[in-house]
Write a protein that holds these residues in place. Structure first.
Motif, PDB file in Angstrom:
ATOM      1  N   SER A  43       8.059 -11.577   4.535  1.00 33.33           N
ATOM      2  CA  SER A  43       8.417 -12.811   4.173  1.00 33.33           C
ATOM      3  C   SER A  43       9.237 -12.897   3.423  1.00 33.33           C
ATOM      4  O   SER A  43       9.155 -14.198   2.571  1.00 33.33           O
ATOM      5  N   ARG A  44       7.432 -13.316   2.182  1.00 38.48           N
ATOM      6  CA  ARG A  44       7.903 -14.058   1.051  1.00 38.48           C
ATOM      7  C   ARG A  44       6.968 -13.438  -0.295  1.00 38.48           C
ATOM      8  O   ARG A  44       6.189 -14.018  -1.082  1.00 38.48           O
ATOM      9  N   GLY A  45       6.744 -12.043   0.034  1.00 34.56           N
ATOM     10  CA  GLY A  45       5.837 -11.245  -0.464  1.00 34.56           C
ATOM     11  C   GLY A  45       7.228 -10.344  -1.615  1.00 34.56           C
ATOM     12  O   GLY A  45       8.605 -10.018  -1.334  1.00 34.56           O
ATOM     13  N   TRP A  46       6.903  -9.622  -3.056  1.00 37.20           N
ATOM     14  CA  TRP A  46       7.822  -9.064  -4.184  1.00 37.20           C
ATOM     15  C   TRP A  46       6.844  -8.017  -4.066  1.00 37.20           C
ATOM     16  O   TRP A  46       5.681  -8.040  -4.395  1.00 37.20           O
ATOM     17  N   VAL A  47       7.964  -6.708  -4.726  1.00 34.29           N
ATOM     18  CA  VAL A  47       7.199  -5.624  -5.367  1.00 34.29           C
ATOM     19  C   VAL A  47       8.095  -4.729  -5.997  1.00 34.29           C
ATOM     20  O   VAL A  47       9.301  -5.017  -5.977  1.00 34.29           O
ATOM     21  N   CYS A  48       7.887  -4.864  -6.863  1.00 34.75           N
ATOM     22  CA  CYS A  48       8.561  -4.632  -8.357  1.00 34.75           C
ATOM     23  C   CYS A  48       7.964  -3.458  -9.442  1.00 34.75           C
ATOM     24  O   CYS A  48       7.031  -3.356  -9.842  1.00 34.75           O
ATOM     25  N   GLU A  49       9.057  -2.086  -9.725  1.00 32.32           N
ATOM     26  CA  GLU A  49       8.492  -1.001 -10.415  1.00 32.32           C
ATOM     27  C   GLU A  49       9.377  -1.114 -10.952  1.00 32.32           C
ATOM     28  O   GLU A  49      11.110  -1.292 -11.200  1.00 32.32           O
ATOM     29  N   LEU A  50       8.587  -0.315 -12.425  1.00 33.11           N
ATOM     30  CA  LEU A  50       9.383  -0.158 -13.668  1.00 33.11           C
ATOM     31  C   LEU A  50       8.855   0.919 -14.328  1.00 33.11           C
ATOM     32  O   LEU A  50       7.811   1.932 -13.776  1.00 33.11           O
ATOM     33  N   PHE A  51       9.958   1.857 -14.753  1.00 41.40           N
ATOM     34  CA  PHE A  51       9.826   3.123 -14.670  1.00 41.40           C
ATOM     35  C   PHE A  51      10.604   4.013 -16.527  1.00 41.40           C
ATOM     36  O   PHE A  51      11.546   3.430 -16.177  1.00 41.40           O
ATOM     37  N   THR A  78       0.257  -1.442  -0.064  1.00 39.78           N
ATOM     38  CA  THR A  78      -0.107  -0.493  -0.243  1.00 39.78           C
ATOM     39  C   THR A  78       0.828   1.604  -0.071  1.00 39.78           C
ATOM     40  O   THR A  78       0.659   2.309  -0.758  1.00 39.78           O
ATOM     41  N   THR A  79       1.677   1.541   0.900  1.00 35.44           N
ATOM     42  CA  THR A  79       2.792   2.433   0.637  1.00 35.44           C
ATOM     43  C   THR A  79       3.334   2.455  -0.729  1.00 35.44           C
ATOM     44  O   THR A  79       3.315   3.570  -0.988  1.00 35.44           O
ATOM     45  N   VAL A  80       4.026   1.643  -1.429  1.00 36.74           N
ATOM     46  CA  VAL A  80       4.921   1.423  -2.785  1.00 36.74           C
ATOM     47  C   VAL A  80       3.249   2.105  -3.412  1.00 36.74           C
ATOM     48  O   VAL A  80       3.779   3.237  -3.781  1.00 36.74           O
ATOM     49  N   LEU A  81       2.442   1.620  -3.304  1.00 34.79           N
ATOM     50  CA  LEU A  81       1.240   2.429  -4.035  1.00 34.79           C
ATOM     51  C   LEU A  81       0.612   3.845  -4.148  1.00 34.79           C
ATOM     52  O   LEU A  81       0.755   4.238  -5.036  1.00 34.79           O
ATOM     53  N   ARG A  82       0.648   4.267  -2.833  1.00 33.25           N
ATOM     54  CA  ARG A  82       0.373   5.394  -2.534  1.00 33.25           C
ATOM     55  C   ARG A  82       1.708   6.288  -2.704  1.00 33.25           C
ATOM     56  O   ARG A  82       0.978   7.463  -3.693  1.00 33.25           O
ATOM     57  N   HIS A  83       3.211   6.181  -3.126  1.00 30.62           N
ATOM     58  CA  HIS A  83       3.763   7.172  -3.616  1.00 30.62           C
ATOM     59  C   HIS A  83       3.778   6.986  -5.604  1.00 30.62           C
ATOM     60  O   HIS A  83       4.438   8.098  -5.385  1.00 30.62           O
ATOM     61  N   ALA A  84       2.686   5.869  -5.704  1.00 32.86           N
ATOM     62  CA  ALA A  84       3.227   5.775  -7.129  1.00 32.86           C
ATOM     63  C   ALA A  84       1.844   6.643  -7.210  1.00 32.86           C
ATOM     64  O   ALA A  84       2.263   7.214  -8.525  1.00 32.86           O
ATOM     65  N   LEU A  85       0.917   6.892  -7.145  1.00 31.08           N
ATOM     66  CA  LEU A  85      -0.108   7.389  -7.041  1.00 31.08           C
ATOM     67  C   LEU A  85      -0.207   9.117  -7.062  1.00 31.08           C
ATOM     68  O   LEU A  85      -0.487   9.623  -7.821  1.00 31.08           O
ATOM     69  N   ARG A  86       0.906   9.551  -6.115  1.00 29.64           N
ATOM     70  CA  ARG A  86       0.824  10.567  -6.038  1.00 29.64           C
ATOM     71  C   ARG A  86       2.404  11.088  -7.148  1.00 29.64           C
ATOM     72  O   ARG A  86       2.276  12.425  -6.914  1.00 29.64           O
ATOM     73  N   ALA A  87       3.269  10.682  -7.457  1.00 27.71           N
ATOM     74  CA  ALA A  87       3.783  10.961  -8.407  1.00 27.71           C
ATOM     75  C   ALA A  87       3.907  10.580  -9.691  1.00 27.71           C
ATOM     76  O   ALA A  87       4.162  11.212 -11.191  1.00 27.71           O
ATOM     77  N   ARG A  88       2.744  10.195 -10.570  1.00 23.52           N
ATOM     78  CA  ARG A  88       2.165   9.979 -11.347  1.00 23.52           C
ATOM     79  C   ARG A  88       1.116  11.216 -13.100  1.00 23.52           C
ATOM     80  O   ARG A  88       1.900  10.253 -13.700  1.00 23.52           O
ATOM     81  N   GLY A  89       1.552  11.881 -12.205  1.00 19.44           N
ATOM     82  CA  GLY A  89       0.582  12.915 -12.705  1.00 19.44           C
ATOM     83  C   GLY A  89      -0.500  12.852 -13.365  1.00 19.44           C
ATOM     84  O   GLY A  89      -1.316  12.855 -12.135  1.00 19.44           O
TER      85      GLY A  89
END
Length: 679
Positions: A127-135, A3-14
């Motif tokens: 322990s078992r999850g992942w987030v991958c971001e590409l710009f 959720t934190t990653v998505l919140r930052h992504a939404l604020r930066a998406r233009g």
């Protein structure tokens, strides 16, 4: 963290809209409370029909994010992802993954699409999850990026493709074709769109509810209709029109001419639902597949280990949570309906979970006859014996993957629709021997292989084919109708070079190395081909689980870890693609340690080696002459069980008589005599 990653992504998406997607159980919560704008979309990909575009006016988004509960859910969502818009910022999040998978580090597609990639982040979640971001500085197609993230969990190799190419329509269409970013969503009535002058799919499939779909308008592409899992739910069948629905259901009516209920069940995604991670858990508890409230669960006493999805999907993470169980009892009253119940049971079997069951009800005929027969063949007590438990697991996984695997299902659908598909790959067996007296023995092992299209390249290293015993064995093998190439190699040519010469004479797509003095079960090659399919590994083989110490007439079972990535397998069980040998430089021109050098070359080049079960193979050890130099004491100190005399696994199915002997030559099973040479 997600959720934190998505919140930052939404604020930066233009100013562009964001498309936030979720798939799998309990993933909607990860998208709750985010700072979305009025034009943003939140999509449940499991409920979204294929054939419906996401953005009509502007196909470009500032952010496309996908939260998947497991790798299995991500793989299924790739099919739906063909409708997602292009984006400059993409996020793929996995809530949980099984322990045997690699991190989702994507690899670019190789055609320059990622040449201007600005940034790539891969972070662990818990322990078992992942987030991958590409710009990216410019918008890029979403589906190929998500596909690259998924395949990062499996290494560089994708495994064999599913044929024929498909056009899909309906909410559950992705269940039938998980992971296919080449599939196209189409409208319910068609036609299938053209790419220039060619239809984008060779076969259309519509997954629909109880209402009849519209007439199909495409005369060039055939269509098959399949009911969604909810159409045959118990709730639907007990409603006002339940009797009519039951009468029309191919899963419930098995005496209709030409109707095969198996082909009306959405397949198992063998790419993620397979035996990888199988453990020796004969002392573990026995779980139950049963009903708790409105959901089917696999429970250990009062503890729910897995909640099965309403459509019957079992994921890779679900399987990892069950590996400590000795087995699972199937309560046939415990699911939402016939279709979902069959999918859940078939998925557990495909994952190698030992299942025990009472009589299989008639409404579960969609399991297919082989799996139905097996489910009634084992008792709970059988699962307490390590060897019997693994033998039963292998039989279950074979039946489930052959019957319900995605690749098998689509070949059956193609046959039903009259759409031709490429032939299955041919396996070329490379048999190199210095021992004339072992030719008939080795050829008899190959001749009984079933479930594969096999060719044999027999290389006689230092002796001619004109020797009477050799000629008789070769004639007997050719009488079976199986293709055979005979090659005579000079005695002074080094072993590794002889193997490369043999490979050059082979015509098969896959190459299997064969030892002249070891024993192989009749499904040895089929099991290797199956493992290649679900593992995606560059090279597969088995361990030396069963070893026959001929000098002291002793059989040793070592019970090694199986269905796992490894650096070592038995050299006489290697199966790989021809292109892998090309990539690794072939066999090194050495007199010994050839197999080890090939395994090292594969792993050094970034490839993977997968070790499947070793119950259909027996390594023979005599007094000497082996390229593997461990002495007898090594095996006598490394075993789980031993027996006096010949005692292989039941999966070996005995020993055939040597070809060319006329009949058995009078020697007891397991005592074929020979000396010297290389296996």
């Amino acid at each position: 963290m997600i959720t934190t990653v998505l919140r930052h992504a939404l604020r930066a998406r233009g100013k562009e809209p964001a498309v936030l997607c979720h798939t799998g159980a309990n993933t909607r919560a990860e998208l709750t409370g985010l700072p979305t704008a009025p034009g943003d979309l939140v999509l449940d990909l499991d409920a979204r029909p294929l054939g419906a575009p996401v953005l009509d006016d502007d196909p470009v988004a500032g952010l496309v994010a996908l939260v998947a509960a497991t790798t299995t859910d991500l793989h299924r969502a790739l099919t739906n992802a063909v409708h997602l818009p292009r984006a400059v910022h993409l996020v793929a999040a996995l809530v949980a993954t099984p322990g045997h998978q690699e991190p989702p580090v994507p690899v670019g597609p190789g055609l320059g699409q990622w040449r201007d990639l600005q940034e790539l982040r891969v972070r662990r979640v818990g322990s078992r999850g992942w987030v991958c971001e590409l710009f990216f500085p410019n918008a890029i197609e979403s589906a190929p990026v998500l596909d690259a993230v998924f395949h990062g969990t499996r290494g560089r190799r994708r495994g064999p493709a599913v044929a024929p190419s498909a056009a899909l329509n309906g909410v559950e269409a992705a269940l039938w074709r998980p992971g296919d970013t080449g599939a196209h969503g189409v409208s319910a009535e068609g036609p299938v769109p053209l790419r220039r002058v060619t239809p984008v799919g060779d076969l259309a499939l519509r997954a629909h509810g109880p209402d009849a779909p519209p007439d199909w308008t495409d005369a060039n592409v055939p269509v098959l209709d399949r009911a969604t899992t909810g159409t045959d739910s118990w709730e639907a069948l007990t409603g006002p029109h339940g009797h009519d629905r039951a009468g029309r259901s191919p899963l419930l009516v098995t005496d209709r001419p030409g109707a095969d209920p198996v082909h009306h069940v959405a397949p198992v995604d063998e790419t993620t639902v397979n035996p990888t991670g199988f453990t020796k858990a004969e002392k573990g508890p026995l779980g139950d597949l049963t009903l708790r409230g409105d959901s089917a669960v696999v429970a250990d006493g009062r503890k729910d280990l897995v909640t099965v999805a309403p459509d019957g999907t079992v994921t890779d993470v679900d399987l990892s949570r069950l590996r400590h169980l000795r087995g699972v009892r199937v309560d046939w009253s415990g699911h939402s309906g016939p279709h979902a119940a069959v999918r859940a049971v078939a998925s557990l079997a495909a994952g190698g979970v030992p299942l025990v069951s009472g009589p299989v009800p008639a409404w579960a005929a969609g399991l297919g006859a082989p799996l139905t027969a097996l489910l009634g063949s084992a008792a709970e007590a059988d699962l307490s014996d390590r060897l019997a438990r693994e033998e039963y697991s292998v039989r279950l996984r074979r039946a489930a993957l052959y019957t319900h695997g995605q690749r098998s299902r689509w070949r059956a659908l193609a046959a039903e629709a009259g759409v031709p598909v490429p032939p299955a790959p041919r396996v070329s067996v490379i048999l190199c021997t210095r021992r004339p007296d072992m030719v008939g023995f080795a050829l008899a092992q190959i001749a009984r292989q079933r479930g594969v299209d096999v060719e044999t390249v027999l290389t006689l290293h230092g002796f001619p084919a004109s020797l009477p015993r050799v000629r008789a064995a070769v004639d007997a093998y050719r009488a079976t109708g199986l293709p055979l190439v005979v090659h005579e190699a000079p005695a002074d040519r080094v072993f590794g070079a002889v193997l490369n010469d043999s490979v050059a004479l082979a015509s098969g797509d896959l190459l299997a190395k064969w030892d002249d003095d070891d024993w192989y079960g009749p499904e040895h090659l089929a099991d290797l081909v199956l493992a290649r399919t679900y593992s995606g590994a560059e090279l597969v083989g088995t361990g030396q689980d069963f070893v026959f110490l001929q000098e002291i007439d002793l059989m040793v079972w070592r019970s090694r870890e199986s269905e796992t990535a490894t650096r070592f397998i038995a050299g006489g069980t290697i199966l790989t693609d021809r292109v892998v040998l090309e990539e690794t430089g072939g066999f090194r021109p050495l007199p010994r340690a050839i197999d080890t050098q090939l395994l090292i070359a594969v792993t050094r080049g970034g490839g993977r080696v997968h070790r499947t079960h070793g119950l259909g193979y027996v390594l023979r050890r005599t007094g000497g002459g082996h390229t593997w130099s461990e002495d007898m004491a090594y095996f006598l100190h490394n075993y789980a069980r031993q027996w006096s005399g010949w005692r292989p696994s039941s999966l070996l199915e005995g020993e055939p008589a040597p070809l060319g002997s006329g009949a058995e030559d009078g020697r007891p099973v397991g005592t074929t005599q020979h000396t010297g040479g290389h296996p």
